[in-house]
Design a protein around this motif. Structure first.
Motif, PDB file in Angstrom:
ATOM      1  N   VAL A 139       1.004  -1.042  -0.005  1.00 41.88           N
ATOM      2  CA  VAL A 139      -0.014   0.064   0.201  1.00 41.88           C
ATOM      3  C   VAL A 139       1.044   1.318  -0.044  1.00 41.88           C
ATOM      4  CG1 VAL A 139      -2.007  -1.109   1.264  1.00 41.88           C
ATOM      5  CG2 VAL A 139      -0.197  -0.104   2.513  1.00 41.88           C
ATOM      6  N   GLU A 140       0.326   2.295  -0.653  1.00 43.05           N
ATOM      7  CA  GLU A 140       1.104   3.573  -0.749  1.00 43.05           C
ATOM      8  C   GLU A 140       0.130   4.849  -0.995  1.00 43.05           C
ATOM      9  OE1 GLU A 140       4.093   2.194  -3.425  1.00 43.05           O
ATOM     10  OE2 GLU A 140       3.294   3.557  -5.138  1.00 43.05           O
ATOM     11  N   PRO A 141       0.769   6.019  -0.876  1.00 44.90           N
ATOM     12  CA  PRO A 141      -0.124   6.851  -1.178  1.00 44.90           C
ATOM     13  C   PRO A 141      -0.370   7.227  -2.894  1.00 44.90           C
ATOM     14  CG  PRO A 141       1.912   7.898  -0.011  1.00 44.90           C
ATOM     15  CD  PRO A 141       1.979   6.441  -0.409  1.00 44.90           C
ATOM     16  N   LYS A 142      -1.389   7.737  -3.245  1.00 44.96           N
ATOM     17  CA  LYS A 142      -1.544   8.027  -4.537  1.00 44.96           C
ATOM     18  C   LYS A 142      -1.062   9.672  -4.581  1.00 44.96           C
ATOM     19  CE  LYS A 142      -4.472   7.363  -8.445  1.00 44.96           C
ATOM     20  NZ  LYS A 142      -4.153   8.352  -9.127  1.00 44.96           N
ATOM     21  N   PHE A 143      -0.045   9.651  -5.347  1.00 44.45           N
ATOM     22  CA  PHE A 143       0.446  11.071  -5.759  1.00 44.45           C
ATOM     23  C   PHE A 143      -0.551  11.809  -6.544  1.00 44.45           C
ATOM     24  CE2 PHE A 143       3.964   8.041  -4.899  1.00 44.45           C
ATOM     25  CZ  PHE A 143       4.382   8.759  -3.666  1.00 44.45           C
ATOM     26  N   ASP A 144      -0.695  13.097  -6.575  1.00 44.42           N
ATOM     27  CA  ASP A 144      -1.389  13.773  -7.325  1.00 44.42           C
ATOM     28  C   ASP A 144      -0.330  14.461  -8.181  1.00 44.42           C
ATOM     29  OD1 ASP A 144      -3.545  14.816  -8.649  1.00 44.42           O
ATOM     30  OD2 ASP A 144      -4.074  16.289  -7.111  1.00 44.42           O
ATOM     31  N   ALA A 251       9.067   6.686  -7.575  1.00 43.93           N
ATOM     32  CA  ALA A 251       8.868   5.463  -8.384  1.00 43.93           C
ATOM     33  C   ALA A 251       7.879   4.719  -7.561  1.00 43.93           C
ATOM     34  CB  ALA A 251      10.051   4.863  -8.107  1.00 43.93           C
ATOM     35  N   TYR A 252       6.806   4.001  -8.347  1.00 42.06           N
ATOM     36  CA  TYR A 252       5.890   3.287  -7.804  1.00 42.06           C
ATOM     37  C   TYR A 252       5.520   1.787  -8.281  1.00 42.06           C
ATOM     38  CZ  TYR A 252       2.665   5.278 -11.150  1.00 42.06           C
ATOM     39  OH  TYR A 252       2.051   5.789 -12.362  1.00 42.06           O
ATOM     40  N   GLY A 253       6.412   1.585  -9.288  1.00 41.33           N
ATOM     41  CA  GLY A 253       6.642   0.267 -10.036  1.00 41.33           C
ATOM     42  C   GLY A 253       7.535   0.228 -10.889  1.00 41.33           C
ATOM     43  N   VAL A 314      -5.196   6.630  -1.774  1.00 41.58           N
ATOM     44  CA  VAL A 314      -4.018   5.534  -1.478  1.00 41.58           C
ATOM     45  C   VAL A 314      -4.310   4.560  -2.341  1.00 41.58           C
ATOM     46  CG1 VAL A 314      -3.536   5.847   0.799  1.00 41.58           C
ATOM     47  CG2 VAL A 314      -5.454   4.654   0.319  1.00 41.58           C
ATOM     48  N   VAL A 315      -3.112   3.574  -2.842  1.00 42.80           N
ATOM     49  CA  VAL A 315      -3.200   2.765  -3.830  1.00 42.80           C
ATOM     50  C   VAL A 315      -3.082   1.504  -3.097  1.00 42.80           C
ATOM     51  CG1 VAL A 315      -2.226   1.649  -5.916  1.00 42.80           C
ATOM     52  CG2 VAL A 315      -2.338   4.235  -5.581  1.00 42.80           C
ATOM     53  N   TYR A 316      -3.734   0.292  -3.583  1.00 49.50           N
ATOM     54  CA  TYR A 316      -3.558  -1.027  -2.791  1.00 49.50           C
ATOM     55  C   TYR A 316      -3.183  -1.690  -3.819  1.00 49.50           C
ATOM     56  CZ  TYR A 316      -6.822   1.030   0.628  1.00 49.50           C
ATOM     57  OH  TYR A 316      -7.437   2.056   1.437  1.00 49.50           O
ATOM     58  N   LYS A 317      -2.162  -2.638  -3.767  1.00 51.72           N
ATOM     59  CA  LYS A 317      -1.553  -3.683  -4.900  1.00 51.72           C
ATOM     60  C   LYS A 317      -1.403  -4.867  -4.073  1.00 51.72           C
ATOM     61  CE  LYS A 317       0.853  -0.011  -6.970  1.00 51.72           C
ATOM     62  NZ  LYS A 317       2.038   0.676  -7.273  1.00 51.72           N
ATOM     63  N   VAL A 318      -2.044  -6.068  -4.690  1.00 47.68           N
ATOM     64  CA  VAL A 318      -1.786  -7.324  -4.244  1.00 47.68           C
ATOM     65  C   VAL A 318      -0.584  -7.675  -4.295  1.00 47.68           C
ATOM     66  CG1 VAL A 318      -1.913  -9.763  -4.846  1.00 47.68           C
ATOM     67  CG2 VAL A 318      -4.134  -8.318  -5.054  1.00 47.68           C
ATOM     68  N   ALA A 333      -7.108  -1.648 -17.035  1.00 50.11           N
ATOM     69  CA  ALA A 333      -6.586  -1.615 -15.545  1.00 50.11           C
ATOM     70  C   ALA A 333      -6.545  -3.098 -14.903  1.00 50.11           C
ATOM     71  CB  ALA A 333      -7.696  -1.054 -14.695  1.00 50.11           C
ATOM     72  N   PRO A 334      -5.373  -3.099 -13.880  1.00 46.42           N
ATOM     73  CA  PRO A 334      -5.276  -4.418 -13.134  1.00 46.42           C
ATOM     74  C   PRO A 334      -6.166  -4.903 -12.233  1.00 46.42           C
ATOM     75  CG  PRO A 334      -3.766  -2.695 -12.302  1.00 46.42           C
ATOM     76  CD  PRO A 334      -4.427  -2.050 -13.211  1.00 46.42           C
ATOM     77  N   ARG A 335      -6.557  -6.007 -12.086  1.00 46.58           N
ATOM     78  CA  ARG A 335      -7.710  -6.487 -11.245  1.00 46.58           C
ATOM     79  C   ARG A 335      -6.789  -6.702 -10.001  1.00 46.58           C
ATOM     80  NH1 ARG A 335      -9.223 -10.415 -14.997  1.00 46.58           N
ATOM     81  NH2 ARG A 335     -11.432  -9.841 -15.822  1.00 46.58           N
ATOM     82  N   TRP A 336      -5.322  -6.416  -9.883  1.00 45.56           N
ATOM     83  CA  TRP A 336      -4.728  -6.705  -8.692  1.00 45.56           C
ATOM     84  C   TRP A 336      -4.468  -5.383  -7.874  1.00 45.56           C
ATOM     85  CZ3 TRP A 336      -0.542  -4.150  -9.596  1.00 45.56           C
ATOM     86  CH2 TRP A 336       0.059  -4.215 -11.042  1.00 45.56           C
ATOM     87  N   ALA A 337      -4.903  -4.359  -8.487  1.00 43.58           N
ATOM     88  CA  ALA A 337      -4.733  -2.951  -7.860  1.00 43.58           C
ATOM     89  C   ALA A 337      -5.827  -2.146  -7.853  1.00 43.58           C
ATOM     90  CB  ALA A 337      -3.540  -2.453  -8.595  1.00 43.58           C
TER      91      ALA A 337
HETATM   92  N1  5U1 Z   1       1.312   4.944  -5.915  1.00 39.97           N
HETATM   93  C1  5U1 Z   1       0.915   4.666  -6.986  1.00 39.97           C
HETATM   94  N2  5U1 Z   1       0.262   5.208  -8.011  1.00 39.97           N
HETATM   95  N3  5U1 Z   1       0.074   4.542  -9.045  1.00 39.97           N
HETATM   96  C2  5U1 Z   1      -0.439   4.726 -10.048  1.00 39.97           C
HETATM   97  N4  5U1 Z   1       1.104   3.399  -7.392  1.00 39.97           N
HETATM   98  C3  5U1 Z   1       0.655   3.163  -8.732  1.00 39.97           C
HETATM   99  N5  5U1 Z   1       0.358   2.036  -9.761  1.00 39.97           N
HETATM  100  C4  5U1 Z   1      -0.379   2.509 -10.863  1.00 39.97           C
HETATM  101  C5  5U1 Z   1      -0.526   3.779 -11.133  1.00 39.97           C
HETATM  102  C6  5U1 Z   1      -1.396   4.063 -12.473  1.00 39.97           C
HETATM  103  O1  5U1 Z   1      -0.428   1.451 -11.708  1.00 39.97           O
HETATM  104  C7  5U1 Z   1      -0.081   0.185 -11.574  1.00 39.97           C
HETATM  105  C8  5U1 Z   1      -0.708  -0.678 -10.500  1.00 39.97           C
HETATM  106  C9  5U1 Z   1       0.052  -0.679 -12.611  1.00 39.97           C
END
Ligand code: 5U1
Length: 602
Positions: A139-144, A251-253, A314-318, A333-337
């Motif tokens: 889990v992490e914040p969703k940056f604007d 970075a988030y991925g 916030v963003v949740y990812k499996v 869109a992913p089914r895992w997030a």
């Molecule tokens: N924090 C975060 N923001 N965000 C946006 N994670 C994240 N992951 C994303 C997106 C579009 O996409 C992946 C789940 C593919």
């Protein structure tokens, strides 16, 4: 406290200066390559500490000194300049347009959850598909901000691109190279053949405020919010302009990779990016199941206003990557997030009119009447414009489309105007002219004193608006604490002329009160009792209750402590009053001669 580390590259004391002359003598042609290398690494480390860790280890002056040293050495040995040198962040000339870039792997969007049921459905579907009772989530914040991909080939940043439509975006490499938290070379001996890093470019709140101050000082347009400022800065065709804008990155991925370790979880992949000294969110966490998600949402929601950047959820990812693969995607869109959104704190709407409100101290405050808009969890129809200076600064006009912000319990405010949406023939708003220099409530002269931002009604308690506010303040909990004396009742008492002075509150009768709208006999009795009870109060509360300008609770307490009783205070001379802490000439004007301001109705 920041600990300042010793940084003298040439075994100098930290802070010692070195002239260009010294440098030339130290950097003979044979030593120059090592010295340049060491200096570059040192500056990169300082950049990492400052821009990624937010923990600088040296003062700015020391950083500047090292940077100048590097510039000097490079100008003495131009043949040794390398593209990854800190001096070469800003390179190239203005483009005519950005090239288009096709993403190796589509940059997906996220499905949103606004309600708890949507979150519940997301978790349930994932559990059922995976056949498990509970899921571990990263889990992490969703940056604007703005989504981008950075491509590192053999450890070198070769391309940076915007998300665009998800399949192809714009090549903004030169602009991204100017962002100090983005490394152009990975700190690895054997870097992976390919590493695509996905994340968000944004502007910190404090940098945004500073940038707007600078824009104003230059007579240039203010940015409406950090996101717009980041977007405008990243899409500059001239990287020299982007370099002057304080952008940052998280970075988030990962995108496509070759030669990176085989991770089994998203959190491990993020740890890997962290180990490469790329900025990843400090608020990221791993939680268990739906309850973990809910707790995280509440925790980050509480921290939201104190975070250095804007987030919209916030963003949740499996967390398990095998489970992610099993869940797959639906359309784009992913089914895992999923993104769990917070109520928007900012929204666009239209200014229908600008009205004014008269406050307790006579300040006439302009208020924007807005087309109703849902923001920060409530429908907003008004926003304060504060005063004429604020209106001038933002140039808010009737008919404008504006961005309205409501954070927490704060009064909604207009943050900026979308000038590109301004209709033809709008006029700048002038408060004094719009009210024809007269208080809209009592008709008394309205003035703006030279050293004040506020326009004020000069009617004092003759003005019914001021009188209502004065009574409400007098009765408030921290003042005389008269229960039952609320807005609606005060309005009736003043409008019906039953109360013209604060003192007249104490001569109200049961008969008078019972005759008022929606006032049952029992409520009237309770109010009379509350008024009687309020007489047993402290001198400090009484002084504060009088609503004397610049006399808040602290000064009221000081005055009470110093004089001990009302008679002594009323008899005090100006000199005596100034013996009290915080009583200076400004407070003195309000206090001297001390007496509750008479409420006279002319
Ligand atoms: N924090 C975060 N923001 N965000 C946006 N994670 C994240 N992951 C994303 C997106 C579009 O996409 C992946 C789940 C593919």
């Amino acid at each position: 406290m920041t600990t300042i580390k010793q940084t003298g590259l040439f075994e100098q004391e930290a802070g010692a200066t070195s002239s260009a002359q010294d440098l030339q003598s130290q950097a003979g042609p044979e030593k120059a390559p090592q010295q340049l290398q060491a200096l570059r690494e040192q500056i990169l480390t300082l950049d990492y500490e400052y821009y990624v860790l937010d923990a600088p280890s040296v003062p700015d002056s020391e950083y500047d000194r090292l940077f100048r040293q590097l510039q000097q050495l490079e100008s003495d040995h131009p043949e040794l300049i390398t593209p990854d040198s800190p001096t070469q962040r800003v390179g190239g000339t203005a483009l005519k347009a950005f090239d288009s870039v096709t993403h190796r792997q589509a940059m997906l969007s996220l499905n949103n959850a606004f309600e708890d049921e949507e979150l519940l459905a997301f978790d349930k579907r994932a559990r059922e598909t995976l056949g498990v009772d509970s899921i571990e989530y990263a889990v992490e914040p969703k940056f604007d901000g703005l989504a981008i991909t950075l491509t590192y080939e053999h450890g070198i940043l070769t391309q940076g691109a915007t998300r665009g439509d998800g399949y192809s975006g714009e090549n903004v490499t030169s602009n991204l190279c100017t962002i100090k938290s983005i490394r152009r070379k990975l700190p690895l001996q054997t870097p992976p053949a390919l590493l695509e890093v996905r994340g968000e470019v944004l502007m910190l709140k404090r940098d945004f405020d500073k940038l707007n101050q600078e824009q104003e000082a230059k007579g240039e347009k203010r940015f409406v919010n950090p996101r717009n400022a980041a977007a405008g800065s990243l899409r500059q065709l001239d990287p020299n302009i982007t370099a002057t804008r304080p952008l940052t990155f998280f970075a988030y991925g990962l995108g496509v990779t070759e030669g990176v370790p085989a991770f089994t979880s998203h959190s491990a992949a993020m740890d890997y990016l962290d180990s490469l000294k790329l900025p990843v969110s400090r608020q990221r966490a791993v939680v268990q199941g739906l309850e973990g998600l809910r707790d995280y949402y509440v925790r980050i929601g509480n921290e939201r206003n104190d975070l250095p950047f804007d987030i919209d959820g916030v963003v949740y990812k499996v967390n398990n990557l095998n489970q992610q693969r099993e869940l797959g995607f639906v359309s784009r869109a992913p089914r895992w997030a999923i993104a769990h959104k917070f109520p928007a704190q900012e929204a666009l709407t239209e200014v229908l009119a600008i009205d004014v409100q008269v406050g307790r101290t006579g300040a006439i405050t302009p208020v924007a009447r807005l087309k109703p808009v849902f923001v920060g969890g409530v429908t907003v129809t008004n926003a304060t414009l504060h005063n004429q200076d604020e209106i001038d600064r933002k140039d808010v006009r009737v008919g404008d489309t504006v961005s309205v912000r409501r954070a927490g319990d704060v009064i909604p405010e207009v943050v900026g105007v979308l000038l590109e949406r301004r209709p033809a023939e709008t006029q700048p708003y002038q408060l004094l002219e719009s009210i024809k220099h007269a208080c809209p409530v009592c008709g008394s002269h309205a003035v703006r004193l030279e050293d004040e931002a506020a326009v004020r009604c000069t009617g004092g308690l003759f003005c019914s608006a001021q009188r209502k506010e004065a009574i409400l303040h007098f009765a408030s909990r921290r003042a005389m604490d008269v229960e039952g004396l609320g807005d609606k009742l005060v309005e009736q008492l003043v409008d019906s002329q039953l109360v013209k002075t604060l003192a007249e509150l104490y001569s109200l009768t049961l008969e008078q009160l019972s005759g008022l709208e929606r006032m049952a006999e029992k409520s009237a009795q309770n109010l009379l009792q509350a008024l009687q009870a309020s007489k047993h109060t402290t001198l400090a509360r009484f002084i504060y209750a009088l609503g004397i300008r610049n006399v808040g609770e602290a000064t009221a307490k000081d005055l009470a402590r110093y004089f001990g009783g009302l008679a002594a205070l009323q008899a005090a001379t100006g000199e005596e009053l100034q013996q009290v802490p915080d009583v200076g000439p400004i407070v003195l004007i309000q206090l001297s001669p001390f007496s509750p301001r008479p409420i006279t109705v002319r």
